[in-house]
Design a protein around this motif. Structure first.
Motif, PDB file in Angstrom:
ATOM      1  N   ASN A   1       2.358  -1.611  -3.599  1.00 37.80           N
ATOM      2  CA  ASN A   1       3.321  -0.534  -3.846  1.00 37.80           C
ATOM      3  C   ASN A   1       4.400  -0.419  -2.773  1.00 37.80           C
ATOM      4  N   HIS A   2       4.529  -1.422  -1.911  1.00 40.41           N
ATOM      5  CA  HIS A   2       5.445  -1.290  -0.781  1.00 40.41           C
ATOM      6  C   HIS A   2       6.182  -2.602  -0.502  1.00 40.41           C
TER       7      HIS A   2
ATOM      8  N   GLY B   1      -3.565   8.453  -9.268  1.00 42.37           N
ATOM      9  CA  GLY B   1      -4.726   8.489  -8.381  1.00 42.37           C
ATOM     10  C   GLY B   1      -5.941   7.793  -8.959  1.00 42.37           C
TER      11      GLY B   1
ATOM     12  N   ASP C   1      -5.770  -2.563  -6.774  1.00 47.68           N
ATOM     13  CA  ASP C   1      -5.452  -2.120  -5.413  1.00 47.68           C
ATOM     14  C   ASP C   1      -3.966  -1.784  -5.324  1.00 47.68           C
ATOM     15  N   PHE C   2      -3.624  -0.576  -5.726  1.00 50.19           N
ATOM     16  CA  PHE C   2      -2.227  -0.145  -5.794  1.00 50.19           C
ATOM     17  C   PHE C   2      -1.557  -0.184  -4.432  1.00 50.19           C
ATOM     18  N   ASP C   3      -2.299   0.184  -3.392  1.00 52.99           N
ATOM     19  CA  ASP C   3      -1.715   0.232  -2.045  1.00 52.99           C
ATOM     20  C   ASP C   3      -1.350  -1.152  -1.516  1.00 52.99           C
ATOM     21  N   GLU C   4      -1.892  -2.168  -2.140  1.00 53.05           N
ATOM     22  CA  GLU C   4      -1.586  -3.534  -1.706  1.00 53.05           C
ATOM     23  C   GLU C   4      -0.236  -4.002  -2.239  1.00 53.05           C
TER      24      GLU C   4
ATOM     25  N   ARG D   1      -8.275   4.753 -10.186  1.00 54.38           N
ATOM     26  CA  ARG D   1      -8.476   3.379  -9.745  1.00 54.38           C
ATOM     27  C   ARG D   1      -8.457   2.458 -10.971  1.00 54.38           C
TER      28      ARG D   1
ATOM     29  N   ASP E   1       4.561   6.044  -4.610  1.00 55.41           N
ATOM     30  CA  ASP E   1       3.239   6.667  -4.618  1.00 55.41           C
ATOM     31  C   ASP E   1       2.495   6.367  -5.912  1.00 55.41           C
ATOM     32  N   HIS E   2       1.189   6.402  -5.812  1.00 58.51           N
ATOM     33  CA  HIS E   2       0.331   6.201  -6.978  1.00 58.51           C
ATOM     34  C   HIS E   2       0.599   7.318  -7.987  1.00 58.51           C
TER      35      HIS E   2
ATOM     36  N   LYS F   1       7.835   2.524   0.001  1.00 55.10           N
ATOM     37  CA  LYS F   1       6.747   2.456  -0.969  1.00 55.10           C
ATOM     38  C   LYS F   1       6.957   3.468  -2.093  1.00 55.10           C
TER      39      LYS F   1
ATOM     40  N   LYS G   1       9.196   0.235   6.252  1.00 56.88           N
ATOM     41  CA  LYS G   1       8.353   0.125   5.065  1.00 56.88           C
ATOM     42  C   LYS G   1       8.794   1.138   4.018  1.00 56.88           C
TER      43      LYS G   1
END
Length: 544
Positions: free
Chosen positions: A146-147, A167, A141-144, A169, A163-164, A161, A159
């Motif tokens: 990355n910030h 893309g 879960d990169f979005d969890e 998973r 970016d992935h 962050k 905030k």
């Protein structure tokens, strides 16, 4: 060091009841961290070698040494790894995802808890107790992670962050970031931080953690080594290929006994729900509780008849094929939240595991699974919790008579009470009086109009409503104008709120530690590590 202790009830009821040793939660765990005899019992269980499966300690030590040297950990940490080779050595283990620039403050507090407990029990037992931080680099879960959040000088929760990069998973540890991405993230942080005597050193150290197209996991490990290496904190990424090779034996068993694993988790879920709690994690009978890397993605497996397959059914494995993968290519397998505690137990001589409230709740689902594999759940210890309050904020709290509890539970009411106390004109009373007097004299007149014509009466009712609305409109405008006299106060009160419960969450779950290191250096962090603090499940307010 000025600190106050506060009972901030956990939002997760099972964790709260476990900490408080309630009769309902107690049977869900084999030990309790508050009972000294349970610690001795756990030591005895480990010493007597009851666990059916254990990793090769010598191989594990070599993997730990290689990894910690690679991420720049200190001599003190390498000494702890050497100590782990001693068959008498035990471990305090805890972990977290690899957050940007260290993630939120709670990550630091978990590391501090691990170090504190290892030091305490090494002294009590007079034997090595090694502090180990398990980085969940296998999580996808990169979005969890990355910030990060900081409280800006403009009193905004900002905030930042990255970016992935692809893309896909897949695990965070398999996603190197380009130097330009790291450069942009560092520049954004640099711009947000106020100038201070500590800023140049802080930014240089952070920049050093990102060199060489580092993954978030590698940069995180390097930063944790900077902060805690001198205290002997040993680091390991759960997705490290060399570690996977050691884990092959346990992966074999997780595949062979997969149906039994699922059944044991279901049994524990029944126990949890029977005790009156909701299940923290989704447990289903056909879950494999394993991930596989395929097609560049990390895919969760479930059983479907005689096969293991992913959600979209793009990949399919027989039990024999999955078993062969565990033996020949264990780096292609990965644990989920239910099997990870078992793998941790297989790898390390775990005296205790340091967990957050949510983790405590889902670990309750694993008790039967530990037993299924001839293991026993270690002592579960809640991590230390803190709220950092700067001197200026503390002064403002005293000035406006706001306690910590006031901010948590009745902030808006206390703020309004303060504003009302300043209202010498008593605007609300005056406007309410005018409205009441107007209605008292005007309403009977409107009623009498019905004798003339019902339509006139209706027009009168509408007229009455509109006049009241206009009086209330003026009241609101007057109230807003009155509040502008206290703009400075309202900004100070808002800073108090944003300090303690930003985004309506505990501070430690939102803000990154770099802001505090930039303002105050690392002395506050050192004080938390070096000062013995009782691990008791309570929250501490730390005044900087």
């Amino acid at each position: 060091m000025q600190m106050e202790t506060f009972h901030w009830k956990k939002s997760q009821k099972l964790a709260e009841d476990y900490i408080q040793q309630s009769a309902e939660a107690a049977p869900l765990f084999p030990y309790h961290f508050g009972n000294q005899e349970d610690w001795q019992s756990r030591v005895k269980w480990l010493d007597e070698g009851h666990s059916a499966r254990k990793a090769d300690r010598g191989r594990l030590v070599e993997v730990l040494k290689t990894y910690n040297v690679r991420v720049g950990n200190t001599g003190a940490a390498l000494d702890q790894i050497t100590a782990l080779a001693n068959q008498e050595a035990l471990a305090i283990v805890g972990g977290q995802q690899a957050g940007l620039f260290g993630g939120s403050l709670l990550v630091l507090y978990k590391a501090i808890t691990i170090i504190q407990l290892a030091r305490e029990w090494s002294s009590k037992l007079n034997r090595p107790v090694v502090p180990i931080f398990w980085i969940a680099g296998e999580d996808h879960d990169f979005d969890e992670v990355n910030h990060m959040y900081v409280l800006s000088n403009a009193q905004q929760v900002d905030k930042f962050k990255v970016d992935h990069p692809t893309g896909k998973r897949t695990s965070v540890s398999k996603l190197p970031l380009e130097p330009e991405a790291w450069k942009d993230a560092l520049a954004a942080l640099d711009q947000s931080l106020m100038d201070s005597e500590f800023k140049a050193s802080l930014m240089a150290k952070l920049e050093g953690t990102t060199e060489g197209s580092a993954t978030l996991s590698d940069a995180f490990a390097r930063w944790m080594a900077v902060l805690f290496g001198e205290y002997g904190l040993v680091l390991i990424d759960s997705d490290e290929p060399a570690l996977r090779a050691i884990e092959a034996e346990m992966f074999e068993q997780l595949v062979r006994q997969n149906e039994a694993l699922a059944a044991s988790l279901m049994k524990s879920q029944d126990d949890v729900q029977g005790a009156g709690y909701s299940s923290q994690a989704e447990v289903v009978n056909d879950a494999a509780n394993l991930f596989v890397y395929a097609g560049g993605h990390r895919l969760l497996l479930h059983r479907e008849g005689e096969y293991f397959t992913d959600k979209k059914k793009e990949y399919r494995f027989t039990k024999e094929q999955l078993h062969d993968l565990a033996v020949t290519s264990p780096e292609q397998l990965s644990n989920n939240v239910m099997s990870r505690p078992l793998m941790q137990e297989f790898l390390f001589p775990v005296l205790a595991s340091v967990l957050g409230a949510g983790e405590i709740a889902y670990w309750a689902l694993t008790k039967q699974a530990f037993e299924q594999f001839g293991m026993k759940m270690p002592i579960v210890v809640p991590r230390l919790e803190f709220t950092l309050i700067e001197g200026t904020v503390q002064k403002q709290m005293h000035k406006y008579d706001f306690s910590f509890e006031d901010v948590l539970y009745r902030f808006e009411q206390k703020k309004q009470d303060w504003l009302d106390a300043q209202d010498t004109l008593r605007l609300a009373d005056q406007f309410n009086k005018v409205k009441a007097e107007f209605e008292t004299s005007y309403a009977p007149l409107v009623e009498s109009l019905a004798a003339i014509n019902p339509g006139i009466k209706k027009l009168g009712d509408t007229n009455l409503t509109k006049i009241i609305e206009q009086i209330e409109f003026l009241q609101n405008k007057a109230s807003d104008a009155y509040k502008t006299q206290f703009d400075a106060t309202l900004r100070q009160l808002e800073r108090i709120r944003l300090t303690i419960i930003p985004l309506a969450k505990p501070q430690e779950r939102v803000y990154n530690g770099c802001v505090y290191m930039n303002r105050y250096g690392n002395d506050w962090l050192r004080a938390l590590v070096e000062t013995p603090i009782s691990v008791d499940g309570l929250h501490r307010v730390y005044y900087l």
